[in-house]
Design a protein around this motif. Sequence first.
Motif, PDB file in Angstrom:
ATOM      1  N   LEU A   1     -18.833 -29.273  -2.456  1.00  0.00           N
ATOM      2  CA  LEU A   1     -17.836 -28.392  -1.848  1.00  0.00           C
ATOM      3  C   LEU A   1     -17.390 -28.975  -0.520  1.00  0.00           C
ATOM      4  O   LEU A   1     -18.220 -29.436   0.262  1.00  0.00           O
ATOM      5  N   TYR A   2     -16.079 -28.913  -0.262  1.00  0.00           N
ATOM      6  CA  TYR A   2     -15.619 -29.184   1.106  1.00  0.00           C
ATOM      7  C   TYR A   2     -15.630 -27.876   1.872  1.00  0.00           C
ATOM      8  O   TYR A   2     -15.337 -26.824   1.297  1.00  0.00           O
ATOM      9  N   GLU A   3     -15.933 -27.984   3.144  1.00  0.00           N
ATOM     10  CA  GLU A   3     -15.964 -26.773   3.979  1.00  0.00           C
ATOM     11  C   GLU A   3     -15.120 -27.061   5.223  1.00  0.00           C
ATOM     12  O   GLU A   3     -15.644 -27.243   6.318  1.00  0.00           O
ATOM     13  N   PRO A   4     -13.783 -27.161   5.055  1.00  0.00           N
ATOM     14  CA  PRO A   4     -12.984 -27.729   6.135  1.00  0.00           C
ATOM     15  C   PRO A   4     -12.666 -26.799   7.299  1.00  0.00           C
ATOM     16  O   PRO A   4     -12.356 -27.268   8.385  1.00  0.00           O
ATOM     17  N   ILE A   5     -12.712 -25.471   7.084  1.00  0.00           N
ATOM     18  CA  ILE A   5     -12.241 -24.592   8.170  1.00  0.00           C
ATOM     19  C   ILE A   5     -13.202 -23.438   8.429  1.00  0.00           C
ATOM     20  O   ILE A   5     -13.587 -22.705   7.504  1.00  0.00           O
TER      21      ILE A   5
ATOM     22  N   VAL B   1     -13.473 -25.590  -0.436  1.00  0.00           N
ATOM     23  CA  VAL B   1     -12.480 -26.184  -1.342  1.00  0.00           C
ATOM     24  C   VAL B   1     -13.195 -27.022  -2.397  1.00  0.00           C
ATOM     25  O   VAL B   1     -14.106 -27.793  -2.070  1.00  0.00           O
ATOM     26  N   ASN B   2     -12.769 -26.872  -3.621  1.00  0.00           N
ATOM     27  CA  ASN B   2     -13.295 -27.697  -4.704  1.00  0.00           C
ATOM     28  C   ASN B   2     -12.857 -29.156  -4.486  1.00  0.00           C
ATOM     29  O   ASN B   2     -11.686 -29.416  -4.216  1.00  0.00           O
ATOM     30  N   LYS B   3     -13.824 -30.070  -4.599  1.00  0.00           N
ATOM     31  CA  LYS B   3     -13.531 -31.473  -4.253  1.00  0.00           C
ATOM     32  C   LYS B   3     -12.473 -32.093  -5.151  1.00  0.00           C
ATOM     33  O   LYS B   3     -11.587 -32.796  -4.675  1.00  0.00           O
ATOM     34  N   ALA B   4     -12.543 -31.839  -6.455  1.00  0.00           N
ATOM     35  CA  ALA B   4     -11.563 -32.436  -7.380  1.00  0.00           C
ATOM     36  C   ALA B   4     -10.176 -31.858  -7.120  1.00  0.00           C
ATOM     37  O   ALA B   4      -9.172 -32.595  -7.100  1.00  0.00           O
ATOM     38  N   ALA B   5     -10.119 -30.529  -6.879  1.00  0.00           N
ATOM     39  CA  ALA B   5      -8.815 -29.879  -6.643  1.00  0.00           C
ATOM     40  C   ALA B   5      -8.168 -30.406  -5.372  1.00  0.00           C
ATOM     41  O   ALA B   5      -6.944 -30.521  -5.282  1.00  0.00           O
ATOM     42  N   MET B   6      -9.008 -30.747  -4.403  1.00  0.00           N
ATOM     43  CA  MET B   6      -8.487 -31.281  -3.135  1.00  0.00           C
ATOM     44  C   MET B   6      -7.647 -32.541  -3.405  1.00  0.00           C
ATOM     45  O   MET B   6      -6.645 -32.778  -2.736  1.00  0.00           O
ATOM     46  N   LYS B   7      -8.065 -33.313  -4.406  1.00  0.00           N
ATOM     47  CA  LYS B   7      -7.303 -34.525  -4.748  1.00  0.00           C
ATOM     48  C   LYS B   7      -6.156 -34.179  -5.703  1.00  0.00           C
ATOM     49  O   LYS B   7      -5.013 -34.518  -5.471  1.00  0.00           O
TER      50      LYS B   7
END
Length: 211
Positions: free
Chosen positions: A85-89, A185-191
Motif C-alpha cells: 500500500l502507498y500511504e501518501p497523504i 493507494v493501491n500500488k498497481a492502480a497508482m501506475k
Amino acid sequence: MPDKITIAVSKGRIYDDAIPLLAKLDIIPVDDPNKTRKLVLETNQPNVQLLVIRATDVPTYVERGAAELGIAGKDVLMEYSGDDLYEPIDLGIAKCRMMLAGLKNAKPIINRPRVVTKYTNITKNYFAERGQQVEIIKLYGSMELGPVLGLSDWIVDLVDTGNTLKANGLVTLEHIADISSRLVVNKAAMKMKNATIKPILDKLSEIVSES
Ligand code: ATP
Ligand code: PRP
C-alpha cells in the motif's frame, strides 16, 4: 474517459470527517450510508464510488485492488501486516493518540504485566522494542474494563479527550504513537490509473496543507 475509482472509507468517525474533504474534491455520495442498506455508494461523479466499511477492512480492500483508494486510521495501518500500500497523504482527520494506560491507584505489578488491547501487533512490537515481556490479551472493544475488572494490568488503546480513561479510573502511562487518518493507494492502480488518481492526490495535498 476517466478511470473508474472506488474509495474505501472507514465507517463511523472517519467517515464523518472524510465527507467534507471529499466534498472539496467535488465527490459527494448520492445516498447517506446511515439511511441506506446499499454497501456501494454512487457519487455525483459517474466514475467514482464509495465503500463505507469496517475500519480494519480498509487496508485489505485497497491492498488487493478491490478499491483503488482508501481512508483509514494510522492505528489500523500500523496493525495491518501487508506492505503493498502507498500511504501518501496524512489527512489530519480523526486525530488521537495510541497510549499505554493503567489504573490510577494501581498496586505494584509482581508478575509479567498483562495488557488488553485490540492492537496486538502494535503492542507486541512496542514491548519487544523495549525488551519487556508482557502477556497480551485480545479484546475487540471496551478495553478500559480490563484493569477495572482485574483482567489486565494495562491497556493499549486510543485516547482523544481522555474522558473514557478518566470515567473508568485510568491514567495514561506512556505515549506510543500519534494517530490520524491517511489516504492509502493501491500500488498497481497508482501506475495503471495514474491519470485519474494523480489529480486527486494533488488536490487532496493542497486541501490538507491549507487546513
Ligand atoms: P470497528 O467497529 O471496525 O472495530 P471502531 O469501533 O474502532 O471500528 P471507530 O471508533 O469509528 O471504529 O474508529 C475508527 C477510527 O477512528 C480508528 O481506527 C481511529 O483511527 C479513529 N478513532 C478512534 N477513536 C478515536 C477517538 N476517540 N478520537 C479520534 N479518532 C478516533
Ligand atoms: C475510542 C477508544 C476509546 C475512546 C477514547 O472508543 O477506543 O475508548 O474512543 O476517546 P476519549 O479519550 O475522547 O474518551 P470509541 O468511542 O470509538 O468506542 P469503541 O472502541 O467501542 O468503538
